[in-house]
Design a protein around this motif. Structure first.
Motif, PDB file in Angstrom:
ATOM      1  N   GLY A  48       0.833  -1.197   0.000  1.00 15.11           N
ATOM      2  CA  GLY A  48       0.000   0.000   0.000  1.00 15.11           C
ATOM      3  C   GLY A  48       0.870   1.250   0.000  1.00 15.11           C
ATOM      4  O   GLY A  48       2.051   1.207   0.326  1.00 15.11           O
ATOM      5  N   VAL A  49       0.272   2.351  -0.368  1.00 20.70           N
ATOM      6  CA  VAL A  49       0.989   3.613  -0.411  1.00 20.70           C
ATOM      7  C   VAL A  49       0.325   4.558   0.579  1.00 20.70           C
ATOM      8  O   VAL A  49      -0.906   4.623   0.651  1.00 20.70           O
ATOM      9  CB  VAL A  49       0.940   4.214  -1.837  1.00 20.70           C
ATOM     10  N   GLY A  50       1.116   5.300   1.334  1.00 20.53           N
ATOM     11  CA  GLY A  50       0.559   6.217   2.307  1.00 20.53           C
ATOM     12  C   GLY A  50       1.263   7.559   2.276  1.00 20.53           C
ATOM     13  O   GLY A  50       2.405   7.667   1.839  1.00 20.53           O
ATOM     14  N   LEU A  51       0.557   8.556   2.736  1.00 23.09           N
ATOM     15  CA  LEU A  51       1.099   9.903   2.787  1.00 23.09           C
ATOM     16  C   LEU A  51       0.569  10.545   4.061  1.00 23.09           C
ATOM     17  O   LEU A  51      -0.600  10.394   4.397  1.00 23.09           O
ATOM     18  CB  LEU A  51       0.630  10.703   1.559  1.00 23.09           C
ATOM     19  N   GLY A  52       1.402  11.229   4.766  1.00 19.87           N
ATOM     20  CA  GLY A  52       0.952  11.882   5.989  1.00 19.87           C
ATOM     21  C   GLY A  52       1.728  13.146   6.266  1.00 19.87           C
ATOM     22  O   GLY A  52       2.828  13.345   5.750  1.00 19.87           O
ATOM     23  N   ILE A  76      -3.256   9.686   4.782  1.00 12.90           N
ATOM     24  CA  ILE A  76      -4.103   9.008   3.808  1.00 12.90           C
ATOM     25  C   ILE A  76      -3.280   7.868   3.221  1.00 12.90           C
ATOM     26  O   ILE A  76      -2.067   7.989   3.048  1.00 12.90           O
ATOM     27  CB  ILE A  76      -4.594   9.980   2.717  1.00 12.90           C
ATOM     28  N   SER A  77      -3.931   6.765   2.990  1.00  9.33           N
ATOM     29  CA  SER A  77      -3.205   5.645   2.402  1.00  9.33           C
ATOM     30  C   SER A  77      -4.136   4.849   1.510  1.00  9.33           C
ATOM     31  O   SER A  77      -5.359   4.947   1.618  1.00  9.33           O
ATOM     32  CB  SER A  77      -2.629   4.736   3.496  1.00  9.33           C
ATOM     33  N   SER A  78      -3.545   4.066   0.651  1.00 14.71           N
ATOM     34  CA  SER A  78      -4.332   3.157  -0.192  1.00 14.71           C
ATOM     35  C   SER A  78      -3.894   1.733   0.122  1.00 14.71           C
ATOM     36  O   SER A  78      -2.715   1.480   0.363  1.00 14.71           O
ATOM     37  CB  SER A  78      -4.121   3.470  -1.671  1.00 14.71           C
ATOM     38  N   PRO A  79      -4.827   0.798   0.144  1.00 13.99           N
ATOM     39  CA  PRO A  79      -4.461  -0.585   0.456  1.00 13.99           C
ATOM     40  C   PRO A  79      -3.710  -1.210  -0.712  1.00 13.99           C
ATOM     41  O   PRO A  79      -3.771  -0.711  -1.839  1.00 13.99           O
ATOM     42  CB  PRO A  79      -5.818  -1.265   0.656  1.00 13.99           C
TER      43      PRO A  79
END
Length: 176
Positions: free
Chosen positions: A97-101, A111-114
């Motif tokens: 998954g990719v995440g950004l904070g 926010i992240s995507s599975p």
């Protein structure tokens, strides 16, 4: 630290000893009375045996020969061997998954995507032995290892051989 290492090794050992097949049997059956067998006639619409079907039949025949059981014509058999590959759908995650904070101090947003998920069709091998006189299943084995479309013919053949061999290590059942 040593306790964690020992616990990890024990867990790995227990997991490694877990069986790849599950068996069930009729405890009233007298397995010593069975000496002959035949494949159950196919009642499907096709008149041919698939590639995996041929692999399964060869493996079953080899294992029953090792058990000193004799293959005969269907009317003369003590046991009929039935097998099938049961299709199951499984969800498989691939990638990450990719995440950004961002945030400051004790407050932040993220926010992240599975990870991507896809549906995979797999097949579980089930083998049953049917008493010809009672027409009842007396022994059943099913695999916990799966065939899938991505496996090469060599890998599929090896997996079928391993699973069937492991199944028949539990035949006849230990009736203690």
């Amino acid at each position: 630290m040593a306790r964690i290492l020992v616990a990890a090794l024990v867990t790995l050992l227990i997991t490694g000893c877990a069986s790849n097949v599950v068996t069930d049997y009729n405890s009233a059956a007298v397995f010593g009375n069975y000496s002959t067998w035949a494949f159950m006639p196919d009642t499907g619409e096709t008149s041919f045996i698939s590639l995996d079907g041929s692999r399964v039949q060869n493996a079953v025949e080899r294992e029953l020969n090792i058990k000193s059981m004799r293959k005969v014509a269907e009317p003369e058999a003590d046991l009929l061997v039935s097998w099938r590959i049961v299709e199951e759908d499984r969800l498989e995650q691939s990638g990450v998954g990719v995440g950004l904070g961002f945030g400051t101090g004790n407050f932040g947003w993220g926010i992240s995507s599975p990870p991507p998920v896809r549906e995979v069709k797999e097949g579980k091998l089930v083998v049953e032995l049917v008493d010809t006189s009672s027409k009842e299943v007396v022994w059943r084995a099913s695999s916990r290892r799966y065939l899938n479309e991505q496996q090469s013919p060599e890998k599929r053949g090896k997996l079928i051989d391993e699973v069937v061999a492991e199944m028949f290590t539990k035949y006849p059942p230990d009736l203690d």
